[in-house]
Design a protein around this motif. Structure first.
Motif, short mmCIF file in Angstrom:
data_model
loop_
_atom_site.label_atom_id
_atom_site.label_comp_id
_atom_site.label_asym_id
_atom_site.label_seq_id
_atom_site.Cartn_x
_atom_site.Cartn_y
_atom_site.Cartn_z
N GLU A 218 56.93 30.91 62.09
CA GLU A 218 58.15 30.41 61.46
C GLU A 218 58.37 28.93 61.81
N VAL A 219 58.08 28.57 63.07
CA VAL A 219 58.23 27.17 63.49
C VAL A 219 57.26 26.30 62.69
N MET A 220 56.01 26.77 62.55
CA MET A 220 55.02 25.99 61.81
C MET A 220 55.48 25.78 60.38
N ARG A 221 55.92 26.86 59.74
CA ARG A 221 56.41 26.75 58.37
C ARG A 221 57.60 25.79 58.31
N LEU A 226 60.10 20.39 56.76
CA LEU A 226 61.11 19.38 57.11
C LEU A 226 60.87 18.07 56.39
N HIS A 227 59.60 17.80 56.06
CA HIS A 227 59.26 16.50 55.51
C HIS A 227 60.04 16.22 54.23
N GLY A 228 60.78 15.13 54.24
CA GLY A 228 61.47 14.67 53.04
C GLY A 228 62.54 15.61 52.53
N ARG B 80 50.72 18.99 51.74
CA ARG B 80 50.13 17.90 50.98
C ARG B 80 51.06 16.69 50.96
N GLU B 81 52.36 16.97 50.91
CA GLU B 81 53.32 15.88 50.76
C GLU B 81 53.71 15.26 52.08
N GLY B 82 52.96 15.49 53.14
CA GLY B 82 53.24 14.76 54.37
C GLY B 82 53.74 15.61 55.51
N GLY B 83 53.63 16.94 55.40
CA GLY B 83 54.07 17.79 56.50
C GLY B 83 53.01 17.95 57.57
N ALA B 84 51.80 17.42 57.32
CA ALA B 84 50.68 17.66 58.23
C ALA B 84 50.90 17.12 59.65
N PRO B 85 51.41 15.88 59.83
CA PRO B 85 51.58 15.40 61.20
C PRO B 85 52.46 16.33 62.04
N ALA B 86 53.53 16.86 61.42
CA ALA B 86 54.43 17.74 62.16
C ALA B 86 53.68 19.00 62.60
N LEU B 87 52.88 19.55 61.67
CA LEU B 87 52.12 20.75 62.02
C LEU B 87 51.15 20.46 63.16
N PHE B 88 50.45 19.31 63.06
CA PHE B 88 49.49 18.98 64.12
C PHE B 88 50.21 18.72 65.45
N ALA B 89 51.42 18.17 65.39
CA ALA B 89 52.17 17.93 66.63
C ALA B 89 52.51 19.26 67.30
N VAL B 120 57.73 12.57 65.80
CA VAL B 120 57.10 12.85 64.50
C VAL B 120 58.12 13.39 63.52
N LEU B 121 59.08 14.18 64.04
CA LEU B 121 60.13 14.72 63.17
C LEU B 121 61.23 13.68 62.92
N ARG B 122 60.95 12.43 63.28
CA ARG B 122 61.78 11.26 62.99
C ARG B 122 63.16 11.28 63.65
N LEU B 123 63.18 11.63 64.92
CA LEU B 123 64.39 11.41 65.70
C LEU B 123 64.23 10.05 66.38
#
Lengths: 508, 160
Positions: A218-221, A226-228, B80-89, B120-123
């Motif tokens: 759930e955290v990964m999802r 969160l992006h944008g 695809r739209e830019g969530g990858a860095p957060a996942l990798f973090a 990465v989550l922009r805090l």
């Protein structure tokens, strides 16, 4: 009925400051987790379990019962305020409660949710208290054949009743059962699928696996999404007393409360189907029997009454098979069964004989926490505007930390974190592809019992499959299982002629 | 990661074959016809059957949909739209706890890892550091001080 001495023993167990304080804190935690969109009741339980590991059985169970019931109600709060259900169990009536809020009737919606949840919860407990000891007495005569069929029935229900795509649910279940076979084989002592790793000899540790599946995934999802994301929607909180007009609503819809609760208990008692399915089914049945079905989904209170009674009643229902047979009714009770085994309180009919005071203490905790829901729920609604402002970008990393530490605590080594990570990634990929994860946990919990009963029966009967049908109860259960399979496969084959619908992504 | 049902089904078929092969290697005992391999073998056959049906289902769908079916492999849109860095973090944090914490200890790995994730989550940097510190301290207090869980102390062993 149990003797007075057992009831008083149970009462003393429950009325200790430790138990009460634990229930209160866990309840507040459950309220918070349930109210946060994206964090579910199962996740609340999964994050609590590492803490309960260090407690005595009764406070441990109090914590789980309290957190899970509160979380199911709390899921209604963001539903009414933000149109986002806090837990999947609140999704069925989110449209109605949000539209009521938009009309300035937030208090009416949430007040009704809260009081009806409490009533539904109590009805669920009443059924649990009456049915469980009776079933337990009946179950004392069961042999491995009956247990084999019961476990099979439970697993089959998880595939056919509780999922939108039985094939994918079946694969998830197989995965859970296969994971359960890792480690030393109970009948021969041969190591299986351990690949020479000593850490795996004891099997896949169940709680880190569950933290991975239900919390880390759930955290990964969550962080990916969160992006944008746009700024949160405006919340329209109506001031004023929460319970005004609620009594009138309940008096106008007594049948809805009863019907929703009974549906909830029944569905909850089915293995694999929990509060979320109970809410959807109660809502659908309510709509079918209503005089004004066209109003459903437009801010109508009737379906909301049925469904919020249903989801809380399902909690009591799901404990019936869990306590009596050791077969979980939903993913929360799957966790409970794991905890019971850890505490040496192996679920099954013998607990009712050997430790009845523990069982009655659990019943009392249920009543207590359900009543506690009203003041705690009131408080949660009053501070909702502030708590719902806590952004996910703050919350998700904290949940991740709790996952890491909790998983470590279960094995006292980083191996727990390894299991959690593996299961988290698996769960995430599977859910993105429409494979539900709840059957995995069901398989993992039921697997050892299922295999033990299956192997015992096979060895006893010398491989004669007809022996599985020789005893009357076993035969009845066996025929039920075969019928369920036959009907489901027939329906699936017939449906193939129609165009297939895309599978619904289920989250638990 | 979004796979087509055919690909997913194929994976389960392979998994079934692997389980079947591994189970066939389990030692069996004289006079005991039902041993350790029985249930895993049954489950493996289940995997193969379910996987095969999934593949067939997808193929039928593709034939009837006439080109309207999705790709065999795709990323989740949010990724695809830019969530990858957060996942990798997030994954990096967990891997660091597995590989680095036995050496460095839980505390530094957690503070640094969480700070990076919050950033990465922009805090803002200050918020990220403060939240990382607070979360780490609360975890340590709850699990080590209260519950006596031996979280790795690393080079801080003896200091704490």
């Amino acid at each position: 009925m149990p003797g007075l001495d057992i009831l008083s023993q149970a009462f003393l167990l429950v009325m200790s400051p430790e138990v009460l304080l634990t229930a209160l804190l866990a309840g507040a935690f459950g309220m918070f987790v349930g109210a946060m969109p994206g964090l579910t009741a199962t996740m609340a339980t999964a994050l609590l379990v590492p803490l309960t590991f260090f407690m005595d059985p009764i406070p441990a169970l109090a914590a789980i019962v309290s957190a899970s019931s509160m979380a199911i109600f709390a899921g209604d709060i963001p539903g009414a305020l933000l149109r986002i259900p806090g837990t999947p169990a609140s999704a069925a009536y989110v449209e109605d409660s949000y539209r009521l809020t938009m009309r300035g009737k937030m208090n009416e919606a949430l007040g009704t949710n809260l009081i009806v949840s409490c009533i539904g919860g109590l009805i669920g407990i009443a059924v649990l208290v009456v049915a469980a000891p009776m079933l337990a007495e009946f179950a004392l005569r069961f042999t491995s054949y009956e247990y084999f069929w019961l476990a099979t029935l439970g697993l089959s229900c998880a595939i056919f009743v509780a999922s939108s795509d039985p094939l994918k649910a079946a694969v998830a279940l197989l995965l859970g059962l296969t994971l359960a076979t890792v480690g030393l084989d109970p009948t021969t002592g041969v190591p299986r699928f351990t690949f020479g790793m000593t850490d795996l000899l004891a099997g896949i540790e169940f709680i880190p696996a569950m933290i991975g599946l239900f919390a880390l995934a759930e955290v990964m999802r969550g962080v990916i999404r969160l992006h944008g994301r746009a700024a949160p929607t405006e919340m329209r909180v109506t001031p004023g007393p929460l319970f005004k007009g609620v009594g009138g609503i309940i008096r106008r819809h007594p049948t809805n409360v009863m019907r929703g609760s009974l549906m909830g208990v029944l569905i909850g008692a089915l293995p694999g189907a929990g509060a979320d399915i109970a809410a959807w089914m109660s809502y659908a049945v309510s709509k079918k029997f209503s005089k004004t079905p066209e109003k459903y989904g437009t801010g109508h209170v009737e379906g909301l009454v049925d469904a919020s009674a249903g989801n809380n009643a399902a909690i009591g229902g799901s404990w019936i098979p869990a306590l009596v047979f050791g077969i979980p009714g939903d993913s929360v009770t799957a966790i409970v069964i794991g905890v019971l085994y850890m505490k040496g309180m192996n679920p099954g009919p013998t607990v009712f004989l050997q430790n009845p005071q523990l069982i009655y203490a659990v019943f009392m905790i249920f009543v207590l926490t359900t009543l506690m829901m009203v003041p705690l729920g009131w408080g949660a609604v009053k501070v909702a505007k502030q708590t719902l402002r806590v952004p996910s970008r703050v919350l998700l990393p904290i949940v991740m930390s709790l996952c890491i530490v909790g998983a470590f605590a279960m094995t006292n080594s980083v191996f727990g974190i390894v299991i959690m990570l593996g299961m988290g990634i698996t769960g995430w990929i599977l859910e993105e592809n429409g494979v539900p994860v709840a059957p995995i946990i069901l398989g993992l919990v039921l697997g050892p019992m299922f295999e033990r009963m299956f192997m015992t029966s096979m060895i006893k009967s010398n491989g004669d499959l007809l022996a599985f049908f020789e005893r009357p109860i076993a035969a009845t259960l066996g025929v039920c299982v075969l019928l369920l399979w036959a009907v489901s496969i027939y329906k699936a084959v017939r449906q193939r002629r129609k165009p297939a619908t895309p599978p619904v992504n289920q989250t638990h | 990661m979004k796979l087509s049902d055919a690909l997913l089904g194929g994976f389960f078929v392979l998994l079934g074959i692997a389980v079947l092969w591994l189970a066939s290697q389990f030692p069996s005992f004289q006079g005991q016809p039902y041993g350790a391999a029985l249930l895993p073998s049954i489950l493996a056959v289940g995997f193969i059957l379910c996987g095969a049906i999934m593949m067939l289902r997808e193929l039928r769908l593709r034939r009837s949909a006439a080109g309207g079916a999705g790709p065999a492999f795709a990323l989740v849109p949010d990724l695809r739209e830019g969530g990858a860095p957060a996942l990798f973090a997030v994954l990096g944090n967990i891997l660091a706890q597995i590989w680095l914490s036995p050496m460095l200890g839980f505390l530094p790995v957690s503070v640094i890892g969480l700070s990076v994730l919050f950033l990465v989550l922009r805090l803002s940097a200050i918020k990220a550091l403060l939240l990382a510190l607070a979360t780490t301290v609360v975890c340590w207090w709850l699990f080590v001080d209260l519950l006596r869980v031996p979280l790795p102390r690393g080079f801080l062993d003896g200091v704490l």
